[in-house]
Design a protein around this motif. Sequence first.
Motif, PDB file in Angstrom:
ATOM      1  N   LEU A  42       0.631  -1.251  -0.152  1.00 53.22           N
ATOM      2  CA  LEU A  42       0.107  -0.117  -0.297  1.00 53.22           C
ATOM      3  C   LEU A  42       0.599   0.841  -0.032  1.00 53.22           C
ATOM      4  O   LEU A  42       0.018   2.047  -0.402  1.00 53.22           O
ATOM      5  N   SER A  43       1.934   1.157   0.378  1.00 49.10           N
ATOM      6  CA  SER A  43       2.631   2.375   0.627  1.00 49.10           C
ATOM      7  C   SER A  43       3.647   2.591  -0.898  1.00 49.10           C
ATOM      8  O   SER A  43       3.750   4.068  -0.881  1.00 49.10           O
ATOM      9  N   ASN A  51       5.824   3.387   6.130  1.00 49.72           N
ATOM     10  CA  ASN A  51       4.358   3.098   5.721  1.00 49.72           C
ATOM     11  C   ASN A  51       3.296   3.883   7.089  1.00 49.72           C
ATOM     12  O   ASN A  51       2.120   3.834   7.429  1.00 49.72           O
ATOM     13  N   ARG A  52       4.068   4.513   8.128  1.00 53.32           N
ATOM     14  CA  ARG A  52       3.600   5.887   8.722  1.00 53.32           C
ATOM     15  C   ARG A  52       2.798   6.391   8.596  1.00 53.32           C
ATOM     16  O   ARG A  52       1.926   6.794   9.458  1.00 53.32           O
ATOM     17  N   PRO A  53       2.126   7.191   7.133  1.00 56.19           N
ATOM     18  CA  PRO A  53       1.322   8.063   6.720  1.00 56.19           C
ATOM     19  C   PRO A  53       0.217   6.999   6.823  1.00 56.19           C
ATOM     20  O   PRO A  53      -1.268   7.818   6.782  1.00 56.19           O
ATOM     21  N   LEU A  54       0.195   5.510   6.739  1.00 56.27           N
ATOM     22  CA  LEU A  54      -1.231   5.044   6.162  1.00 56.27           C
ATOM     23  C   LEU A  54      -1.693   5.364   7.577  1.00 56.27           C
ATOM     24  O   LEU A  54      -3.415   4.966   7.770  1.00 56.27           O
ATOM     25  N   THR A  55      -0.938   5.679   8.816  1.00 56.94           N
ATOM     26  CA  THR A  55      -2.406   5.111  10.356  1.00 56.94           C
ATOM     27  C   THR A  55      -3.339   6.492  10.023  1.00 56.94           C
ATOM     28  O   THR A  55      -4.764   5.803   9.967  1.00 56.94           O
ATOM     29  N   GLN A  56      -2.933   7.476   9.914  1.00 55.22           N
ATOM     30  CA  GLN A  56      -3.726   8.435   9.573  1.00 55.22           C
ATOM     31  C   GLN A  56      -4.611   8.555   8.441  1.00 55.22           C
ATOM     32  O   GLN A  56      -6.272   8.468   8.565  1.00 55.22           O
ATOM     33  N   ILE A  57      -4.621   7.525   7.509  1.00 55.21           N
ATOM     34  CA  ILE A  57      -5.318   7.011   5.764  1.00 55.21           C
ATOM     35  C   ILE A  57      -6.277   6.111   6.282  1.00 55.21           C
ATOM     36  O   ILE A  57      -7.751   6.860   6.098  1.00 55.21           O
ATOM     37  N   ILE A  75      -9.408  -3.379   7.703  1.00 55.43           N
ATOM     38  CA  ILE A  75      -9.056  -4.788   8.321  1.00 55.43           C
ATOM     39  C   ILE A  75      -8.136  -5.613   7.330  1.00 55.43           C
ATOM     40  O   ILE A  75      -7.284  -6.794   7.842  1.00 55.43           O
ATOM     41  N   LEU A  76      -7.864  -5.328   6.403  1.00 54.40           N
ATOM     42  CA  LEU A  76      -7.741  -5.930   5.003  1.00 54.40           C
ATOM     43  C   LEU A  76      -6.397  -5.645   4.887  1.00 54.40           C
ATOM     44  O   LEU A  76      -4.970  -6.390   4.459  1.00 54.40           O
ATOM     45  N   VAL A  77      -5.212  -4.351   5.739  1.00 51.79           N
ATOM     46  CA  VAL A  77      -4.509  -3.951   5.923  1.00 51.79           C
ATOM     47  C   VAL A  77      -3.466  -4.969   6.738  1.00 51.79           C
ATOM     48  O   VAL A  77      -4.184  -4.470   7.723  1.00 51.79           O
ATOM     49  N   VAL A  78      -2.660  -5.735   6.236  1.00 53.26           N
ATOM     50  CA  VAL A  78      -1.956  -7.055   7.362  1.00 53.26           C
ATOM     51  C   VAL A  78      -0.093  -6.496   7.133  1.00 53.26           C
ATOM     52  O   VAL A  78       0.302  -5.126   6.400  1.00 53.26           O
ATOM     53  N   ASN A  79       0.466  -6.473   8.362  1.00 50.79           N
ATOM     54  CA  ASN A  79       1.858  -6.714   8.269  1.00 50.79           C
ATOM     55  C   ASN A  79       2.188  -7.147   7.626  1.00 50.79           C
ATOM     56  O   ASN A  79       2.145  -8.282   7.436  1.00 50.79           O
ATOM     57  N   ARG A  80       3.786  -7.278   7.121  1.00 49.60           N
ATOM     58  CA  ARG A  80       4.514  -8.550   6.103  1.00 49.60           C
ATOM     59  C   ARG A  80       3.993  -9.771   6.251  1.00 49.60           C
ATOM     60  O   ARG A  80       4.308 -10.398   5.472  1.00 49.60           O
ATOM     61  N   ASP A  81       3.934  -9.997   8.199  1.00 51.25           N
ATOM     62  CA  ASP A  81       3.957 -11.465   8.284  1.00 51.25           C
ATOM     63  C   ASP A  81       1.476 -12.205   8.431  1.00 51.25           C
ATOM     64  O   ASP A  81       1.873 -13.445   8.371  1.00 51.25           O
TER      65      ASP A  81
END
Length: 82
Positions: A42-43, A51-57, A75-81
């Motif tokens: 997504l970034s 990834n930091r700007p994604l928090t507010q978005i 909730i569809l956005v997950v970390n690398r793992d």
Amino acid sequence: MANSFNEVAESSDIKAAIRALQIWQYLIARAQNRQIVRYPELSDLIGYSDNRPLTQILGHIMYYCHDHDLPPLSILVVNRDG
């Protein structure tokens, strides 16, 4: 007049809200295909180096879904793992 989504987002005082609208469309397509999205993907898609700007978005998306009784697309956005 801006010619691309990036130009609109960069020239706006409400950058996070515009980015949220762009990501909203992407997440809807992913949800329809029953797919997840990783933060780095997504970034990269919106041209951020981390990834930091994604928090507010994603917060905009989360609150919109909550306020309108919609499934939480964020909730569809997950970390690398995953």
